[in-house]
Design an enzyme around this catalytic site. Structure first.
Site, mmCIF file in Angstrom:
data_model
loop_
_atom_site.group_PDB
_atom_site.id
_atom_site.type_symbol
_atom_site.label_atom_id
_atom_site.label_comp_id
_atom_site.label_asym_id
_atom_site.label_seq_id
_atom_site.Cartn_x
_atom_site.Cartn_y
_atom_site.Cartn_z
ATOM 1 N N ASP A 219 -9.891 4.950 -1.850
ATOM 2 C CA ASP A 219 -9.268 6.055 -3.001
ATOM 3 C C ASP A 219 -9.294 6.076 -4.598
ATOM 4 O O ASP A 219 -10.656 6.175 -4.582
ATOM 5 C CB ASP A 219 -8.101 4.408 -3.340
ATOM 6 C CG ASP A 219 -8.624 3.980 -4.927
ATOM 7 O OD1 ASP A 219 -10.009 3.839 -4.649
ATOM 8 O OD2 ASP A 219 -7.808 3.414 -5.710
ATOM 9 N N TYR B 80 -6.755 6.508 3.353
ATOM 10 C CA TYR B 80 -6.864 5.328 2.933
ATOM 11 C C TYR B 80 -5.975 4.348 2.971
ATOM 12 O O TYR B 80 -6.928 3.475 2.872
ATOM 13 C CB TYR B 80 -6.809 5.772 1.387
ATOM 14 C CG TYR B 80 -6.232 4.783 0.764
ATOM 15 C CD1 TYR B 80 -7.615 3.509 0.109
ATOM 16 C CD2 TYR B 80 -5.025 4.098 0.765
ATOM 17 C CE1 TYR B 80 -6.656 2.679 -0.874
ATOM 18 C CE2 TYR B 80 -4.738 2.861 -0.549
ATOM 19 C CZ TYR B 80 -6.103 2.280 -1.284
ATOM 20 O OH TYR B 80 -5.299 0.803 -1.293
ATOM 21 N N GLU C 260 0.913 -1.147 0.418
ATOM 22 C CA GLU C 260 0.151 -0.434 0.038
ATOM 23 C C GLU C 260 1.490 1.396 -0.207
ATOM 24 O O GLU C 260 0.620 2.781 -0.962
ATOM 25 C CB GLU C 260 -0.879 0.474 0.923
ATOM 26 C CG GLU C 260 -2.281 -1.087 0.859
ATOM 27 C CD GLU C 260 -3.158 -0.738 -0.349
ATOM 28 O OE1 GLU C 260 -3.133 0.065 -0.077
ATOM 29 O OE2 GLU C 260 -3.236 -1.830 -0.884
#
Length: 287
Positions: free
Chosen positions: A136, A118, A35
């Site tokens: 996102d 996020y 991520e």
DNA sequence: TACGCGTGGGT
DNA sequence: TACCCAAGCGT
């Protein structure tokens, strides 16, 4: 709004990409690493760096034991190298605050360096199968089109978007986690920004933007990122020199990659302030 | 809130 | 060719 769950989950089951951080054996740490790397960086460029990174540092403790400069070097050309620093700092925090285990709590995730709204939701959802709205850029675009009937979401994330995304979330946590990644995947592969492949879209017949005749975006101009001659370009040049060297480099090698001396000095200073670079001698620098 | 922050592939 | 854009974050 008719039900979007079944067709989209079916589509995802058939069309999802086989990405290493989605495999069943991917650890929460692996998901967190992916991520951070994927923040503003395309999948194709992340893949090779991700593989090497996890091979070298399979746990947060492994990374935390290294100097942060090693993380910046291993980051390579992914861009935004401060993310490498933040990932290293996150590893240290995970060791110090969580016994070396990536926390499964949204608030604890959010408190880690480099983890914003996020990423906290993404890790809680993808790694721990919790029920969170994962907003996102892909999800925001898909929801703006399919439900909102407009081509693009607002510049900044709004309360209305959060509420709408929360309402769309399936009740069952595990299903919600799959839903979250499925919407992202649809945005990445089909409902793309520039030329959406509506003929391949599993929810095209329920899409508000499509049924409205694809009205053009009429919001404020979406400003591109200036580049030529900016401090970012200058910093990138300087960082490339430091990254590709084995050890400290002499100032003259930095001088060689940027002609404007005052801008170069300003950028080098900012890299030192950011801890992306350090002075190793009167005229030498390193990661 | 708006802006600064890297890099390179796609169109 | 020149944009456009990509799984955001911190300030």
């Amino acid at each position: 709004m008719s039900d979007l769950h079944a067709p989209l989950l079916r589509w995802y089951a058939e069309h999802q990409r086989d990405l290493p951080w989605r495999r069943p054996d991917a650890s929460p740490w692996a998901v967190l690493v992916s991520e951070l790397m994927l923040q503003q960086t395309p999948v194709a460029r992340v893949l090779p760096v991700y593989e090497v990174w996890l091979e070298r540092w399979p746990t947060p403790a492994d990374l935390a034991a290294e100097p942060s400069g090693e993380a910046v070097r291993a980051w390579g050309r992914l861009g935004y190298p401060r993310r490498a620093l933040r990932l290293h700092a996150a590893a240290v925090a995970i060791v110090e605050r969580h016994g070396g285990e990536v926390p499964d709590d949204h608030a604890a995730l959010l408190a880690l360096p480099g983890v914003g709204d996020y990423t906290a939701a993404a890790v809680a959802s993808f790694a721990f199968r919790q029920r969170h709205a994962v907003l996102d850029t892909n999800v925001r675009r898909v929801v703006a089109r399919a439900v909102g009937g407009v081509e693009f979401p607002p510049t900044a994330l709004t309360r209305a978007e959060r509420d709408r995304a929360a309402r769309l979330l399936p009740d069952d946590p595990d299903t919600a986690a799959t839903w979250a990644v499925a919407v992202m995947e649809l945005g990445a592969l089909v409902c793309t920004a520039a030329s959406p492949r509506c003929a391949e879209c599993p929810i095209a017949d329920r899409c508000a933007w499509r049924s409205a005749g694809y009205p053009a975006y009429d919001g404020p101009p979406r400003r591109g990122q200036a580049w030529a001659g900016t401090d970012r370009q200058c910093r990138g040049r300087l960082m490339a020199v430091l990254r590709e060297a084995d050890g400290p480099v002499h100032r003259s090698r930095l001088d060689a990659v940027w002609p404007d001396a005052s801008q170069r000095e300003r950028c080098l200073d900012s890299l030192l302030v950011d801890r992306l670079a350090r002075r190793t001698g009167p005229d030498s620098y390193a990661l």
